[in-house]
Write an enzyme that holds these catalytic residues in place. Sequence first.
Site, mmCIF file in Angstrom:
data_model
loop_
_atom_site.group_PDB
_atom_site.id
_atom_site.type_symbol
_atom_site.label_atom_id
_atom_site.label_comp_id
_atom_site.label_asym_id
_atom_site.label_seq_id
_atom_site.Cartn_x
_atom_site.Cartn_y
_atom_site.Cartn_z
ATOM 1 N N ASP A 153 11.476 -14.067 10.226
ATOM 2 C CA ASP A 153 12.708 -14.597 10.832
ATOM 3 C C ASP A 153 13.643 -13.509 11.394
ATOM 4 O O ASP A 153 14.499 -13.806 12.226
ATOM 5 C CB ASP A 153 13.492 -15.421 9.797
ATOM 6 C CG ASP A 153 12.681 -16.580 9.234
ATOM 7 O OD1 ASP A 153 11.734 -17.027 9.914
ATOM 8 O OD2 ASP A 153 12.993 -17.038 8.122
ATOM 9 N N ARG A 183 0.842 -1.213 0.000
ATOM 10 C CA ARG A 183 0.000 0.000 0.000
ATOM 11 C C ARG A 183 0.874 1.259 0.000
ATOM 12 O O ARG A 183 0.638 2.202 -0.760
ATOM 13 C CB ARG A 183 -0.911 -0.011 1.236
ATOM 14 C CG ARG A 183 -1.684 1.270 1.490
ATOM 15 C CD ARG A 183 -2.469 1.119 2.789
ATOM 16 N NE ARG A 183 -3.167 2.332 3.169
ATOM 17 C CZ ARG A 183 -2.641 3.289 3.927
ATOM 18 N NH1 ARG A 183 -1.395 3.181 4.362
ATOM 19 N NH2 ARG A 183 -3.359 4.362 4.243
ATOM 20 N N ALA A 184 1.908 1.242 0.850
ATOM 21 C CA ALA A 184 2.777 2.423 0.954
ATOM 22 C C ALA A 184 3.530 2.647 -0.365
ATOM 23 O O ALA A 184 3.678 3.798 -0.815
ATOM 24 C CB ALA A 184 3.765 2.231 2.107
ATOM 25 N N MET A 222 9.171 -21.149 14.399
ATOM 26 C CA MET A 222 9.882 -21.055 13.109
ATOM 27 C C MET A 222 11.191 -20.285 13.239
ATOM 28 O O MET A 222 11.655 -20.033 14.347
ATOM 29 C CB MET A 222 8.965 -20.407 12.070
ATOM 30 C CG MET A 222 7.952 -21.349 11.476
ATOM 31 S SD MET A 222 7.092 -20.529 10.110
ATOM 32 C CE MET A 222 6.328 -21.938 9.328
ATOM 33 N N GLY A 261 12.402 -11.610 2.086
ATOM 34 C CA GLY A 261 13.462 -12.000 3.006
ATOM 35 C C GLY A 261 14.833 -12.075 2.357
ATOM 36 O O GLY A 261 15.067 -11.445 1.317
ATOM 37 N N ASP A 262 15.733 -12.870 2.960
ATOM 38 C CA ASP A 262 17.118 -12.884 2.482
ATOM 39 C C ASP A 262 17.262 -13.465 1.071
ATOM 40 O O ASP A 262 18.081 -12.991 0.282
ATOM 41 C CB ASP A 262 18.034 -13.604 3.483
ATOM 42 C CG ASP A 262 17.578 -15.017 3.809
ATOM 43 O OD1 ASP A 262 16.458 -15.398 3.404
ATOM 44 O OD2 ASP A 262 18.335 -15.743 4.476
ATOM 45 N N ARG A 308 10.945 -26.764 43.947
ATOM 46 C CA ARG A 308 10.586 -25.465 44.553
ATOM 47 C C ARG A 308 9.090 -25.185 44.417
ATOM 48 O O ARG A 308 8.609 -24.128 44.796
ATOM 49 C CB ARG A 308 11.338 -24.330 43.842
ATOM 50 C CG ARG A 308 12.809 -24.243 44.170
ATOM 51 C CD ARG A 308 13.370 -22.863 43.782
ATOM 52 N NE ARG A 308 12.795 -22.269 42.591
ATOM 53 C CZ ARG A 308 13.318 -22.405 41.364
ATOM 54 N NH1 ARG A 308 14.405 -23.104 41.176
ATOM 55 N NH2 ARG A 308 12.742 -21.818 40.344
ATOM 56 N N ARG A 361 7.227 -20.046 -4.106
ATOM 57 C CA ARG A 361 8.668 -20.352 -4.089
ATOM 58 C C ARG A 361 9.098 -20.590 -5.538
ATOM 59 O O ARG A 361 8.395 -21.289 -6.282
ATOM 60 C CB ARG A 361 8.938 -21.599 -3.250
ATOM 61 C CG ARG A 361 8.501 -21.478 -1.781
ATOM 62 C CD ARG A 361 9.486 -20.716 -0.948
ATOM 63 N NE ARG A 361 9.124 -20.716 0.468
ATOM 64 C CZ ARG A 361 9.567 -19.810 1.328
ATOM 65 N NH1 ARG A 361 10.350 -18.826 0.946
ATOM 66 N NH2 ARG A 361 9.232 -19.872 2.605
ATOM 67 N N ARG A 403 2.356 -29.658 33.648
ATOM 68 C CA ARG A 403 3.035 -30.316 32.534
ATOM 69 C C ARG A 403 4.219 -29.506 32.010
ATOM 70 O O ARG A 403 4.300 -28.288 32.214
ATOM 71 C CB ARG A 403 2.063 -30.494 31.365
ATOM 72 C CG ARG A 403 1.130 -31.657 31.553
ATOM 73 C CD ARG A 403 0.094 -31.712 30.442
ATOM 74 N NE ARG A 403 -0.662 -32.943 30.520
ATOM 75 C CZ ARG A 403 -1.824 -33.149 29.920
ATOM 76 N NH1 ARG A 403 -2.381 -32.194 29.210
ATOM 77 N NH2 ARG A 403 -2.427 -34.306 30.029
HETATM 78 O O1 F6P Z 1 11.337 -17.618 6.129
HETATM 79 C C1 F6P Z 1 10.069 -17.625 6.703
HETATM 80 C C2 F6P Z 1 9.662 -19.030 7.096
HETATM 81 O O2 F6P Z 1 8.386 -18.959 7.700
HETATM 82 C C3 F6P Z 1 10.640 -19.778 7.989
HETATM 83 O O3 F6P Z 1 10.568 -19.385 9.341
HETATM 84 C C4 F6P Z 1 10.235 -21.210 7.732
HETATM 85 O O4 F6P Z 1 11.290 -22.111 7.986
HETATM 86 C C5 F6P Z 1 9.877 -21.199 6.265
HETATM 87 O O5 F6P Z 1 9.554 -19.851 5.935
HETATM 88 C C6 F6P Z 1 8.748 -22.104 5.885
HETATM 89 O O6 F6P Z 1 8.590 -22.040 4.514
HETATM 90 P P1 F6P Z 1 7.358 -22.682 3.732
HETATM 91 O O7 F6P Z 1 6.160 -21.840 4.007
HETATM 92 O O8 F6P Z 1 7.770 -22.632 2.301
HETATM 93 O O9 F6P Z 1 7.188 -24.066 4.277
#
Ligand code: F6P
Length: 326
Positions: free
Chosen positions: A133, A26-27, A175, A107-108, A217, A77, A168
């Site tokens: 992440d 949006r931005a 993740m 991401g990276d 404890r 992906r 428990r």
């Molecule tokens: O990078 C984001 C992330 O959610 C990770 O924390 C996780 O390992 C991965 O993506 C899961 O990917 P996918 O949704 O393709 O299974």
Amino acid sequence: MPKNKIDTIAVLTPGGDAPGMNTAIRAVVRTAIYHNLRIFGIQKGWYGLTTGQIEELNLKSVGGIINKGGTILHTHRCPEFKDSRVRQTGYKNLAEHGIDGLVVIGGDGSLAAANVVAKETELNVVHIPASIDNDISLTDYTIGFDTAVNTALDAIDKIRDTATSHERVFVVEVMGRKHGILALEIGLVSGAESIIIPEVKFNIAKTAEKIKEGRERGKSSFIIVVAEGAISAIEFAKKLKGRIKNMDIRISVLGHVQRGGSPTAISRELACKMGANAVEALIEGKNCLMMAARSENICPVPFKDVLKHKKTADLSQLKLAEMLAI
Ligand code: F6P
């Protein structure tokens, strides 16, 4: 050489989605239109780029999405994008729409791909870090991290209720891919008795001893947060079983619930600022810059610097969490 004058840009959200991506889209769209640029949205990340799923966006396209999780542009992906012939098809699709600037939100992996695109084309490319992440260097935070932490925190607070009632031990898997940054933050703010991250070798005997001492404890519940990159909750629980007497162990894998939901104020603020800054950087003729969050400010940093450094988990935070959860 990238162009100096930009008049048509595109935005895409490759890789895993993160809450706040829509706020950032949006931005980007609103800032582009405010500055009289044409703006296109590329559906399904790099995959949609190579298959030509590119549509012009307007003010209405991004109405009512500021608070929505996921990404309206969808994602996919796309390992095929590593193939240069596939990338060439994508570049042709961009040229056909007259696109000369690209805003990549992700991401990276998206950052590394954005760097390749900038090197192979005349496009000006900027990146907005968005990932639950928070594993991208030179930025304090990525969009979505705070939301994911809060989602996990809410879940663990609820798990604590039932754990206490039944006396428990709960092993909760979160993740973070191969990093423990997300687990560390979740563990600290949820008061987890133990945090298991890939950066530190775990000692199962030490965890069992801690539970035993706490039990003596009068402690009635124990939460162990494990990062998916360290060990699965199932495996960890198996190792712990047999070392713990008089307490049941249960597991909970939070999974993709951490990626969804309405972005928090912090994720939205980052997204608003980074989105606007990204477009303005393109207008100024800038290229190969990632919008980084540093002490409340957005500071653009060159791709090459970000890619050179690795973000590491802050181990002093682990010490602090351990001290506070004795
Ligand atoms: O990078 C984001 C992330 O959610 C990770 O924390 C996780 O390992 C991965 O993506 C899961 O990917 P996918 O949704 O393709 O299974």
